[in-house]
Design a protein around this motif. Structure first.
Motif, PDB file in Angstrom:
ATOM      1  N   PHE A 178       0.771  -1.301  -0.044  1.00  0.00           N
ATOM      2  CA  PHE A 178       0.037  -0.003   0.018  1.00  0.00           C
ATOM      3  C   PHE A 178       0.749   1.271   0.100  1.00  0.00           C
ATOM      4  CE2 PHE A 178      -3.219  -2.676   2.608  1.00  0.00           C
ATOM      5  CZ  PHE A 178      -3.997  -3.137   1.151  1.00  0.00           C
ATOM      6  N   ALA A 179       1.740   1.359   0.940  1.00  0.00           N
ATOM      7  CA  ALA A 179       2.789   2.407   0.889  1.00  0.00           C
ATOM      8  C   ALA A 179       3.533   2.840  -0.347  1.00  0.00           C
ATOM      9  CB  ALA A 179       3.666   2.263   1.957  1.00  0.00           C
ATOM     10  N   ALA A 180       3.703   1.693  -0.978  1.00  0.00           N
ATOM     11  CA  ALA A 180       4.613   2.007  -2.329  1.00  0.00           C
ATOM     12  C   ALA A 180       3.447   2.048  -3.567  1.00  0.00           C
ATOM     13  CB  ALA A 180       5.271   0.225  -2.862  1.00  0.00           C
ATOM     14  N   LEU A 181       2.268   2.116  -3.247  1.00  0.00           N
ATOM     15  CA  LEU A 181       1.272   2.696  -4.333  1.00  0.00           C
ATOM     16  C   LEU A 181       0.829   4.006  -3.846  1.00  0.00           C
ATOM     17  CD1 LEU A 181      -0.648  -0.952  -4.570  1.00  0.00           C
ATOM     18  CD2 LEU A 181       0.795   0.231  -6.445  1.00  0.00           C
ATOM     19  N   GLY A 182       1.180   4.384  -2.802  1.00  0.00           N
ATOM     20  CA  GLY A 182       0.905   5.925  -2.383  1.00  0.00           C
ATOM     21  C   GLY A 182      -0.375   5.976  -1.276  1.00  0.00           C
ATOM     22  N   GLY A 183      -0.815   4.745  -0.901  1.00  0.00           N
ATOM     23  CA  GLY A 183      -2.047   4.374  -0.072  1.00  0.00           C
ATOM     24  C   GLY A 183      -1.618   5.159   1.243  1.00  0.00           C
ATOM     25  N   ARG A 184      -2.731   5.787   1.884  1.00  0.00           N
ATOM     26  CA  ARG A 184      -2.757   6.687   3.112  1.00  0.00           C
ATOM     27  C   ARG A 184      -3.307   5.773   4.230  1.00  0.00           C
ATOM     28  NH1 ARG A 184      -3.797  12.448   1.174  1.00  0.00           N
ATOM     29  NH2 ARG A 184      -5.164  11.162  -0.019  1.00  0.00           N
ATOM     30  N   ARG A 185      -4.355   5.260   4.051  1.00  0.00           N
ATOM     31  CA  ARG A 185      -5.240   4.524   4.890  1.00  0.00           C
ATOM     32  C   ARG A 185      -5.580   3.193   4.491  1.00  0.00           C
ATOM     33  NH1 ARG A 185     -10.356   6.462   7.976  1.00  0.00           N
ATOM     34  NH2 ARG A 185     -11.746   4.802   7.879  1.00  0.00           N
ATOM     35  N   VAL A 186      -5.855   2.261   5.485  1.00  0.00           N
ATOM     36  CA  VAL A 186      -6.329   0.834   5.120  1.00  0.00           C
ATOM     37  C   VAL A 186      -7.467   0.713   5.771  1.00  0.00           C
ATOM     38  CG1 VAL A 186      -5.625  -1.517   5.343  1.00  0.00           C
ATOM     39  CG2 VAL A 186      -3.895   0.102   4.760  1.00  0.00           C
ATOM     40  N   ASP A 187      -8.447   0.074   5.152  1.00  0.00           N
ATOM     41  CA  ASP A 187      -9.415  -0.349   5.833  1.00  0.00           C
ATOM     42  C   ASP A 187      -9.403  -2.030   5.690  1.00  0.00           C
ATOM     43  OD1 ASP A 187     -10.714   2.114   5.851  1.00  0.00           O
ATOM     44  OD2 ASP A 187     -11.717   2.015   4.258  1.00  0.00           O
ATOM     45  N   ALA A 188      -9.490  -2.738   6.816  1.00  0.00           N
ATOM     46  CA  ALA A 188      -9.752  -4.163   6.882  1.00  0.00           C
ATOM     47  C   ALA A 188     -11.036  -4.635   7.085  1.00  0.00           C
ATOM     48  CB  ALA A 188      -8.486  -4.452   8.140  1.00  0.00           C
ATOM     49  N   MET A 189     -11.313  -5.433   6.401  1.00  0.00           N
ATOM     50  CA  MET A 189     -12.700  -6.041   6.570  1.00  0.00           C
ATOM     51  C   MET A 189     -12.743  -7.354   7.323  1.00  0.00           C
ATOM     52  SD  MET A 189     -14.466  -5.632   2.794  1.00  0.00           S
ATOM     53  CE  MET A 189     -13.153  -4.805   1.700  1.00  0.00           C
ATOM     54  N   VAL A 190     -13.232  -7.294   8.381  1.00  0.00           N
ATOM     55  CA  VAL A 190     -13.068  -8.493   9.298  1.00  0.00           C
ATOM     56  C   VAL A 190     -14.583  -8.687   9.923  1.00  0.00           C
ATOM     57  CG1 VAL A 190     -12.175  -9.031  11.528  1.00  0.00           C
ATOM     58  CG2 VAL A 190     -11.176  -7.329  10.168  1.00  0.00           C
ATOM     59  N   LEU A 191     -14.915 -10.014   9.584  1.00  0.00           N
ATOM     60  CA  LEU A 191     -16.033 -10.540  10.136  1.00  0.00           C
ATOM     61  C   LEU A 191     -16.644 -10.144  11.610  1.00  0.00           C
ATOM     62  CD1 LEU A 191     -16.311 -14.196   8.740  1.00  0.00           C
ATOM     63  CD2 LEU A 191     -17.500 -12.305   7.869  1.00  0.00           C
ATOM     64  N   GLU A 192     -17.771  -9.699  12.046  1.00  0.00           N
ATOM     65  CA  GLU A 192     -17.880  -9.324  13.304  1.00  0.00           C
ATOM     66  C   GLU A 192     -17.944 -10.353  14.250  1.00  0.00           C
ATOM     67  OE1 GLU A 192     -19.521  -6.350  15.914  1.00  0.00           O
ATOM     68  OE2 GLU A 192     -19.122  -6.196  13.575  1.00  0.00           O
ATOM     69  N   ALA A 193     -18.263 -11.610  14.072  1.00  0.00           N
ATOM     70  CA  ALA A 193     -17.877 -12.779  15.096  1.00  0.00           C
ATOM     71  C   ALA A 193     -16.653 -13.419  14.973  1.00  0.00           C
ATOM     72  CB  ALA A 193     -19.138 -13.825  14.704  1.00  0.00           C
ATOM     73  N   ASN A 194     -15.642 -12.945  14.158  1.00  0.00           N
ATOM     74  CA  ASN A 194     -14.479 -13.374  14.332  1.00  0.00           C
ATOM     75  C   ASN A 194     -13.437 -12.544  15.242  1.00  0.00           C
ATOM     76  OD1 ASN A 194     -11.898 -14.549  13.811  1.00  0.00           O
ATOM     77  ND2 ASN A 194     -11.980 -14.418  11.634  1.00  0.00           N
ATOM     78  N   THR A 195     -13.698 -13.214  16.573  1.00  0.00           N
ATOM     79  CA  THR A 195     -13.121 -12.175  17.527  1.00  0.00           C
ATOM     80  C   THR A 195     -11.476 -12.542  17.412  1.00  0.00           C
ATOM     81  OG1 THR A 195     -13.789 -13.720  19.138  1.00  0.00           O
ATOM     82  CG2 THR A 195     -15.019 -12.028  19.023  1.00  0.00           C
ATOM     83  N   ARG A 196     -11.338 -13.788  17.221  1.00  0.00           N
ATOM     84  CA  ARG A 196      -9.904 -13.944  17.267  1.00  0.00           C
ATOM     85  C   ARG A 196      -9.006 -12.751  16.210  1.00  0.00           C
ATOM     86  NH1 ARG A 196      -9.366 -19.252  14.989  1.00  0.00           N
ATOM     87  NH2 ARG A 196      -9.632 -19.803  17.308  1.00  0.00           N
ATOM     88  N   ALA A 197      -9.829 -12.612  14.904  1.00  0.00           N
ATOM     89  CA  ALA A 197      -9.299 -11.713  13.955  1.00  0.00           C
ATOM     90  C   ALA A 197      -9.098 -10.043  14.596  1.00  0.00           C
ATOM     91  CB  ALA A 197      -9.807 -11.695  12.729  1.00  0.00           C
ATOM     92  N   HIS A 198     -10.213  -9.914  15.411  1.00  0.00           N
ATOM     93  CA  HIS A 198     -10.195  -8.527  15.901  1.00  0.00           C
ATOM     94  C   HIS A 198      -8.877  -8.292  16.740  1.00  0.00           C
ATOM     95  CE1 HIS A 198     -14.857  -8.510  15.997  1.00  0.00           C
ATOM     96  NE2 HIS A 198     -14.356  -8.661  14.935  1.00  0.00           N
TER      97      HIS A 198
END
Length: 139
Positions: A98-118
């Motif tokens: 993302f940084a190499a592409l010039g991105g400035r913010r990341v949105d991570a899509m995470v399942l609500e019920a997947n607390t391990r991923a949270h």
């Protein structure tokens, strides 16, 4: 422990990725098929990042960038290889992309019920924006 390598997926990886997601990912998507993954790789060859150890697929993340926003999803680590830094290495690889592409913010899509991923996203410096129900981080 054998070195962890990350690399971009190729069309030859599609079947292995789909089998991996059935075992390691929480839930499935309508696009979890050969056509869906093939379109992703064709459109953005570096978006699907794989983690391998000793030639075995042990993790994935999709690091999509549309020219405006960075989106991370399908962060998955094989159940037998969790708690070994693989998820953190994949998040780091996605953020470098993302940084190499010039991105400035990341949105991570995470399942609500997947607390391990949270917990994994939080440990990587992301915070939850409840009004959007996603995890975000400024780069």
């Amino acid at each position: 422990m054998t070195e962890l390598n990350t690399r971009s997926a190729t069309p030859d990886d599609i079947d292995a990725v789909l089998a991996f997601w059935r075992k390691a990912a929480e839930g499935t998507s309508i696009s979890d098929d050969q056509d869906g993954v093939g379109r992703l790789i064709d459109r953005d060859a570096d978006a699907l990042i794989l983690a391998e150890r000793a030639g075995q697929l042990v993790g994935t993340v999709i690091a999509g960038f549309d020219g405006w926003r960075c989106s991370a999803y399908r962060l998955a680590v094989h159940p037998d290889h969790r708690r070994q830094g693989i998820g953190a290495a994949l998040v780091d690889a996605a953020e470098r992309r993302f940084a190499a592409l010039g991105g400035r913010r990341v949105d991570a899509m995470v399942l609500e019920a997947n607390t391990r991923a949270h917990g994994a996203w939080s440990a990587s410096g992301y915070h939850r924006e409840d009004h959007w129900r996603r995890w975000v981080k400024s780069l």
